[in-house]
Design an enzyme around this catalytic site. Sequence first.
Site, PDB file in Angstrom:
ATOM      1  CG  ASP A 188     -28.535  82.486 -24.710  1.00  0.00           C
ATOM      2  OD1 ASP A 188     -27.298  82.427 -24.548  1.00  0.00           O
ATOM      3  OD2 ASP A 188     -29.137  81.779 -25.519  1.00  0.00           O
ATOM      4  CG  HIS A 225     -19.510  85.183 -19.728  1.00  0.00           C
ATOM      5  ND1 HIS A 225     -20.775  84.895 -20.198  1.00  0.00           N
ATOM      6  CD2 HIS A 225     -18.707  84.181 -20.187  1.00  0.00           C
ATOM      7  CE1 HIS A 225     -20.730  83.777 -20.913  1.00  0.00           C
ATOM      8  NE2 HIS A 225     -19.486  83.332 -20.915  1.00  0.00           N
ATOM      9  CG  LEU A 265     -35.414  90.939  -5.440  1.00  0.00           C
ATOM     10  CD1 LEU A 265     -36.685  90.619  -6.229  1.00  0.00           C
ATOM     11  CD2 LEU A 265     -34.471  91.774  -6.328  1.00  0.00           C
TER      12      LEU A 265
HETATM   13  C1  FPP Z   1     -25.223  82.740 -21.526  1.00  0.00           C
HETATM   14  O1  FPP Z   1     -24.685  83.450 -22.631  1.00  0.00           O
HETATM   15  C2  FPP Z   1     -24.645  83.241 -20.287  1.00  0.00           C
HETATM   16  C3  FPP Z   1     -23.987  82.488 -19.329  1.00  0.00           C
HETATM   17  C4  FPP Z   1     -23.774  81.045 -19.450  1.00  0.00           C
HETATM   18  C5  FPP Z   1     -23.403  83.120 -18.134  1.00  0.00           C
HETATM   19  C6  FPP Z   1     -24.285  84.082 -17.414  1.00  0.00           C
HETATM   20  C7  FPP Z   1     -23.443  84.877 -16.504  1.00  0.00           C
HETATM   21  C8  FPP Z   1     -23.530  86.209 -16.328  1.00  0.00           C
HETATM   22  C9  FPP Z   1     -24.552  87.068 -16.976  1.00  0.00           C
HETATM   23  C10 FPP Z   1     -22.520  86.841 -15.434  1.00  0.00           C
HETATM   24  C11 FPP Z   1     -23.042  87.502 -14.234  1.00  0.00           C
HETATM   25  C12 FPP Z   1     -23.911  86.685 -13.377  1.00  0.00           C
HETATM   26  C13 FPP Z   1     -23.982  86.796 -12.022  1.00  0.00           C
HETATM   27  C14 FPP Z   1     -25.110  86.194 -11.313  1.00  0.00           C
HETATM   28  C15 FPP Z   1     -22.949  87.557 -11.247  1.00  0.00           C
HETATM   29  P1  FPP Z   1     -23.855  82.668 -23.751  1.00  0.00           P
HETATM   30  O2  FPP Z   1     -22.425  82.666 -23.328  1.00  0.00           O
HETATM   31  O3  FPP Z   1     -24.453  81.310 -23.948  1.00  0.00           O
HETATM   32  O4  FPP Z   1     -24.059  83.585 -24.990  1.00  0.00           O
HETATM   33  P2  FPP Z   1     -24.080  83.101 -26.526  1.00  0.00           P
HETATM   34  O5  FPP Z   1     -25.346  82.298 -26.700  1.00  0.00           O
HETATM   35  O6  FPP Z   1     -24.130  84.388 -27.287  1.00  0.00           O
HETATM   36  O7  FPP Z   1     -22.846  82.314 -26.780  1.00  0.00           O
END
Ligand code: FPP
Length: 245
Positions: free
Chosen positions: A18, A35, A129
């Site tokens: 997050d 992201h 892994l």
């Molecule tokens: C949450 O942060 C994150 C996500 C919903 C997306 C996670 C995706 C990645 C880390 C990209 C790479 C992943 C792979 C497996 C290639 P948020 O957007 O909710 O952050 P915020 O709470 O600050 O708004």
Amino acid sequence: MAAKPDARVPRHIAIVMDGNGRWAKQRLRPRTFGHHAGQKAVREAVEFCLRRGVASLTLFAFSSENWARPEGEVSALMELFLKAIDREVAELDGNGVRIRFVGDLDAFAPALRQRMLGAMDRTAGNTALNLNVAVNYGGRWDIARAARLAAEAAARGEFPLADLDEQRVQAYTCLADQPPLDLFIRTGGERRVSNFLLWQLAYAELYFTDTLWPDVDQASLDEALEDYARRERRYGRTGEQVATG
Ligand code: FPP
């Protein structure tokens, strides 16, 4: 004689990654920028687990609720997953990583679903892994699906319905063939589980950090493991019982 696994190193770690959006906002950039930056932290986490001998790493990449995000963000995430698979699979395969996408894959566009299935096939024989990427995943979905599959097995006569117990349900959950979840990490400051791995969390240790996901590196993961190593896992027993084995 094989070395005894170090009980202070978790065998299975799950992470809610997050804070990407806030990381981008701090830099006056769009959420998708966060992201993209988050992908580097994914590589850090994979390298960390390979180095420390962790058997399974489960990442929450897209929840069943994330479809509700603005359309542009959802399609940017889909594009990012597609490109990440194309770019990373060969190296992950070379490092002995077995990739599994867990969740309801039917909701994804055929091209992306094919890439996911291809990556799973290609790496199916690897053992260094288990990298489980939860996409369109929800903990309640996992439990409901496992209960339905177990009930269907009973209906086929594989066992009496009266024997449908915790073990039977567990056997049909998404990560049933992997070590029990030891450590749940959530970055980004929120203290909640957000419908991730509800069944598997029963005896996991919970670790929350304010670090935003794109800032996660080897040192922050070391901190999480140091904290985990100090925990006393009692599984319902007393501290004295645990101490005397
Ligand atoms: C949450 O942060 C994150 C996500 C919903 C997306 C996670 C995706 C990645 C880390 C990209 C790479 C992943 C792979 C497996 C290639 P948020 O957007 O909710 O952050 P915020 O709470 O600050 O708004």
